[in-house]
Enzyme design. Structure first.
Site, PDB file in Angstrom:
ATOM      1  N   HIS A 186       6.225  26.223  19.105  1.00  0.00           N
ATOM      2  CA  HIS A 186       6.797  25.898  20.415  1.00  0.00           C
ATOM      3  C   HIS A 186       8.304  25.747  20.281  1.00  0.00           C
ATOM      4  O   HIS A 186       8.781  25.264  19.256  1.00  0.00           O
ATOM      5  CB  HIS A 186       6.202  24.582  20.946  1.00  0.00           C
TER       6      HIS A 186
ATOM      7  N   ASP B 235      -2.123  26.040  24.309  1.00  0.00           N
ATOM      8  CA  ASP B 235      -2.964  27.225  24.495  1.00  0.00           C
ATOM      9  C   ASP B 235      -3.988  27.429  23.376  1.00  0.00           C
ATOM     10  O   ASP B 235      -4.856  28.292  23.478  1.00  0.00           O
ATOM     11  CB  ASP B 235      -2.084  28.483  24.606  1.00  0.00           C
TER      12      ASP B 235
ATOM     13  N   HIS C 286       4.016  33.204  26.420  1.00  0.00           N
ATOM     14  CA  HIS C 286       3.981  32.061  27.350  1.00  0.00           C
ATOM     15  C   HIS C 286       2.521  31.875  27.790  1.00  0.00           C
ATOM     16  O   HIS C 286       1.641  31.694  26.946  1.00  0.00           O
ATOM     17  CB  HIS C 286       4.957  32.370  28.493  1.00  0.00           C
TER      18      HIS C 286
HETATM   19  N1  CMC Z   1       2.980  32.522  14.256  1.00  0.00           N
HETATM   20  C1  CMC Z   1       3.687  32.833  13.145  1.00  0.00           C
HETATM   21  N2  CMC Z   1       4.984  32.538  12.964  1.00  0.00           N
HETATM   22  C2  CMC Z   1       5.590  31.878  13.971  1.00  0.00           C
HETATM   23  C3  CMC Z   1       4.930  31.506  15.148  1.00  0.00           C
HETATM   24  C4  CMC Z   1       3.564  31.846  15.270  1.00  0.00           C
HETATM   25  N3  CMC Z   1       2.886  31.515  16.375  1.00  0.00           N
HETATM   26  N4  CMC Z   1       5.787  30.865  15.971  1.00  0.00           N
HETATM   27  C5  CMC Z   1       6.962  30.841  15.334  1.00  0.00           C
HETATM   28  N5  CMC Z   1       6.839  31.442  14.117  1.00  0.00           N
HETATM   29  C6  CMC Z   1       7.881  31.594  13.090  1.00  0.00           C
HETATM   30  C7  CMC Z   1       8.847  32.720  13.448  1.00  0.00           C
HETATM   31  O1  CMC Z   1       8.406  33.936  12.942  1.00  0.00           O
HETATM   32  C8  CMC Z   1      10.104  32.205  12.830  1.00  0.00           C
HETATM   33  O2  CMC Z   1      10.008  32.425  11.427  1.00  0.00           O
HETATM   34  P1  CMC Z   1      11.330  32.874  10.578  1.00  0.00           P
HETATM   35  O3  CMC Z   1      12.200  31.676  10.538  1.00  0.00           O
HETATM   36  O4  CMC Z   1      10.788  33.290   9.248  1.00  0.00           O
HETATM   37  O5  CMC Z   1      11.939  34.029  11.313  1.00  0.00           O
HETATM   38  C9  CMC Z   1      10.049  30.693  13.016  1.00  0.00           C
HETATM   39  O6  CMC Z   1       8.650  30.385  13.084  1.00  0.00           O
HETATM   40  C10 CMC Z   1      10.737  30.210  14.291  1.00  0.00           C
HETATM   41  O7  CMC Z   1      10.113  30.865  15.385  1.00  0.00           O
HETATM   42  P2  CMC Z   1      10.865  31.396  16.663  1.00  0.00           P
HETATM   43  O8  CMC Z   1      10.164  32.632  17.139  1.00  0.00           O
HETATM   44  O9  CMC Z   1      12.343  31.474  16.406  1.00  0.00           O
HETATM   45  O10 CMC Z   1      10.598  30.199  17.690  1.00  0.00           O
HETATM   46  P3  CMC Z   1      10.833  30.241  19.245  1.00  0.00           P
HETATM   47  O11 CMC Z   1      11.173  28.875  19.661  1.00  0.00           O
HETATM   48  O12 CMC Z   1      11.812  31.313  19.616  1.00  0.00           O
HETATM   49  O13 CMC Z   1       9.418  30.689  19.816  1.00  0.00           O
HETATM   50  C11 CMC Z   1       7.198  30.595  20.603  1.00  0.00           C
HETATM   51  C12 CMC Z   1       8.491  29.811  20.361  1.00  0.00           C
HETATM   52  C13 CMC Z   1       6.237  29.712  21.376  1.00  0.00           C
HETATM   53  C14 CMC Z   1       7.513  31.829  21.472  1.00  0.00           C
HETATM   54  C15 CMC Z   1       6.599  31.028  19.251  1.00  0.00           C
HETATM   55  O14 CMC Z   1       6.282  29.896  18.480  1.00  0.00           O
HETATM   56  C16 CMC Z   1       5.370  31.908  19.417  1.00  0.00           C
HETATM   57  O15 CMC Z   1       5.517  33.127  19.566  1.00  0.00           O
HETATM   58  N6  CMC Z   1       4.136  31.332  19.404  1.00  0.00           N
HETATM   59  C17 CMC Z   1       2.926  32.101  19.631  1.00  0.00           C
HETATM   60  C18 CMC Z   1       2.705  32.332  21.129  1.00  0.00           C
HETATM   61  C19 CMC Z   1       2.245  31.075  21.817  1.00  0.00           C
HETATM   62  O16 CMC Z   1       1.348  30.380  21.365  1.00  0.00           O
HETATM   63  N7  CMC Z   1       2.846  30.783  22.985  1.00  0.00           N
HETATM   64  C20 CMC Z   1       2.498  29.620  23.810  1.00  0.00           C
HETATM   65  C21 CMC Z   1       3.593  28.605  23.809  1.00  0.00           C
HETATM   66  S1  CMC Z   1       3.106  26.984  24.466  1.00  0.00           S
HETATM   67  C22 CMC Z   1       2.630  27.234  26.105  1.00  0.00           C
HETATM   68  C23 CMC Z   1       3.593  27.996  26.928  1.00  0.00           C
HETATM   69  O17 CMC Z   1       4.753  27.657  27.058  1.00  0.00           O
HETATM   70  O18 CMC Z   1       3.171  29.004  27.506  1.00  0.00           O
END
Ligand code: CMC
Length: 412
Positions: A288, A344, A249
């Site tokens: 996201h 971010d 986050h």
């Molecule tokens: N790098 C690599 N792979 C990713 C990433 C990433 N940043 N984000 C998602 N994926 C992949 C994930 O591994 C999954 O792949 P698979 O289908 O092979 O298992 C697929 O994309 C779907 O991801 P998810 O984790 O199920 O998506 P989510 O909605 O649960 O998570 C998230 C959203 C923001 C936590 C995630 O995208 C992430 O960890 N991003 C990096 C951290 C980040 O930048 N956070 C800031 C978010 S925006 C501002 C805020 O809200 O704070």
């Protein structure tokens, strides 16, 4: 499962109705109270937008002045107990741990916000609710400045306290941010200049505005979650700050910068992306839960970064960041998963250029998001009775069935 639905991460569960923020994640649209984020970022200020989030409409001139006066009143000083508390925390502690502690401690200073009184309807008074909102919005930048000065090794900092008249000077529409930078001696175009450069003030103000609300993100959901138990708003936002601290986050702002520093040069991008695809690393600042398109806030923040670079010169890491974005956006792994830069991805480069240390980045995110947390707090308290139920999800038990207790000497 009976009638229960199994929804880890609340991917498909709506827990409230809201009139604050609209997101269309497929189209990359974000609006506060109906106003597109792009219009607010170019025409409004953080304070005006905070008013919009809290009251639902843009203010008249008189309303904005009154609002700012109430907020700025709390910006001119920090309670001595909070200053003393911050001195007890290790100077090298992560800034967010100090912020969380200080926000929780503010609960003790506001007996009118005490949950024990909640049953007697203390929050049904608009005056009391507004008083908490003004206190938190106004005190936060000063609290954050104390945390940073403590982090930099300063003992009890002696900070300048401008008069309310100075802060309300119509020539200073972004005094909220300007004063914060003055406290820290940051934002000057060149050493020796009297105050922060207006371009830097505008840039930081626009970033706070872009962070101000984002419907039910993890920390805002935490505010609503905690408030549902009847706890006071200081404890609720302290809990939300804890949620925001995490690298998935608000902690991502800091994690992105560390990642860019670790990659270091454009030549090392392919190897890093291979590690991401092998799930050995994450591309921080990408992806996201709601946006399956470009995060409109990332566009704004990238523009702001180039404005700040006009003042300080470009950070070489911007070339790593843009090359990383280009490489990821032409790679099927990221394209097929609809992973785009989020807010971010570029914000840390702005904070770094201004001179903030990395572990202060999530504090800046918190400063902006405070407005949204308070808007959701108010909306929950004043909302429909059926939405005021204590948040209490269910689980699906997978542990052992009933079994008889074995005395310790009988266990093998
Ligand atoms: N790098 C690599 N792979 C990713 C990433 C990433 N940043 N984000 C998602 N994926 C992949 C994930 O591994 C999954 O792949 P698979 O289908 O092979 O298992 C697929 O994309 C779907 O991801 P998810 O984790 O199920 O998506 P989510 O909605 O649960 O998570 C998230 C959203 C923001 C936590 C995630 O995208 C992430 O960890 N991003 C990096 C951290 C980040 O930048 N956070 C800031 C978010 S925006 C501002 C805020 O809200 O704070």
């Amino acid at each position: 499962l009976g009638l229960m639905s199994y929804d880890p991460g609340y991917m498909n569960t709506a827990v409230c109705t809201s009139r604050i923020t609209f997101i269309d994640g497929e189209k990359g649209i974000l609006r506060y109270r109906g106003y597109p984020i792009e219009q607010l970022a170019s025409k409004s200020s953080f304070m005006e937008t905070a008013f919009l989030l809290l009251y639902g409409e843009l203010p008249s001139e008189a309303q904005l002045k009154h609002f700012c006066a109430r907020v700025y009143h709390h910006q001119t000083a920090l309670h001595a107990d909070i200053v003393a508390l911050l001195q007890t925390i290790r100077h090298d502690a992560h800034c967010m741990t100090s912020v969380i502690s200080a926000l929780a401690a503010m609960s003790a200073l506001h007996p009118e916000a005490n949950p024990a009184l909640e049953g007697q309807g203390v929050y049904s008074s608009r005056k009391t609710r507004e008083s908490q909102m003004f206190t938190l919005l106004g005190a936060f930048p000063t609290l954050a400045a104390h945390v940073l000065l403590r982090r930099s090794g300063s003992s009890v900092p002696c900070l300048p306290a401008p008069s309310l008249a100075t802060l309300l000077d119509p020539a200073r529409p972004r005094a909220y941010v300007e004063h914060f930078l003055v406290l820290l001696g940051l934002g000057k175009a060149r050493p020796g200049e009297e105050g922060p450069d207006p371009r830097v003030v505008r840039a930081l103000d626009a970033i706070l505005l872009a962070h101000a609300d984002h419907e039910l993100n993890c920390s805002t959901a935490a505010v609503r979650h905690l408030t549902s138990s009847g706890v006071d708003v200081y404890t609720a936002v302290a809990g939300a700050t804890g949620a925001l601290y995490g690298p998935l986050h608000g902690g991502a702002t800091e994690a992105v910068l560390r990642m860019l520093q670790q990659i270091g040069t454009e030549e090392r991008i392919p190897a890093f992306l291979e590690a991401v695809k092998a799930k050995e690393a994450k591309l921080m600042g990408f992806g996201h839960r709601v946006y399956k398109n470009y995060d409109p806030r990332a566009v704004l923040v990238r523009e702001v970064a180039y404005e700040v670079f006009q003042v300080y010169g470009a950070d070489p890491l911007i070339h790593v960041a843009t090359a990383l974005e280009t490489a990821a956006r032409s790679d099927d792994y990221f394209v097929s998963r609809k992973l785009y830069p989020n807010i971010d991805f570029y914000s840390g480069l702005v904070y770094k250029a201004i001179g903030f240390p990395l572990d202060f980045f999530p504090v800046l995110f918190t400063m902006g998001r405070m407005a949204g947390w308070l808007a959701h707090w108010e909306e929950l308290l004043m909302g429909p009775e059926e939405e005021k139920k204590i948040v209490r999800p269910r689980q699906i038990y997978l542990g052992p069935a009933e079994r008889a207790f074995l005395p310790i000497e009988a266990r093998g």
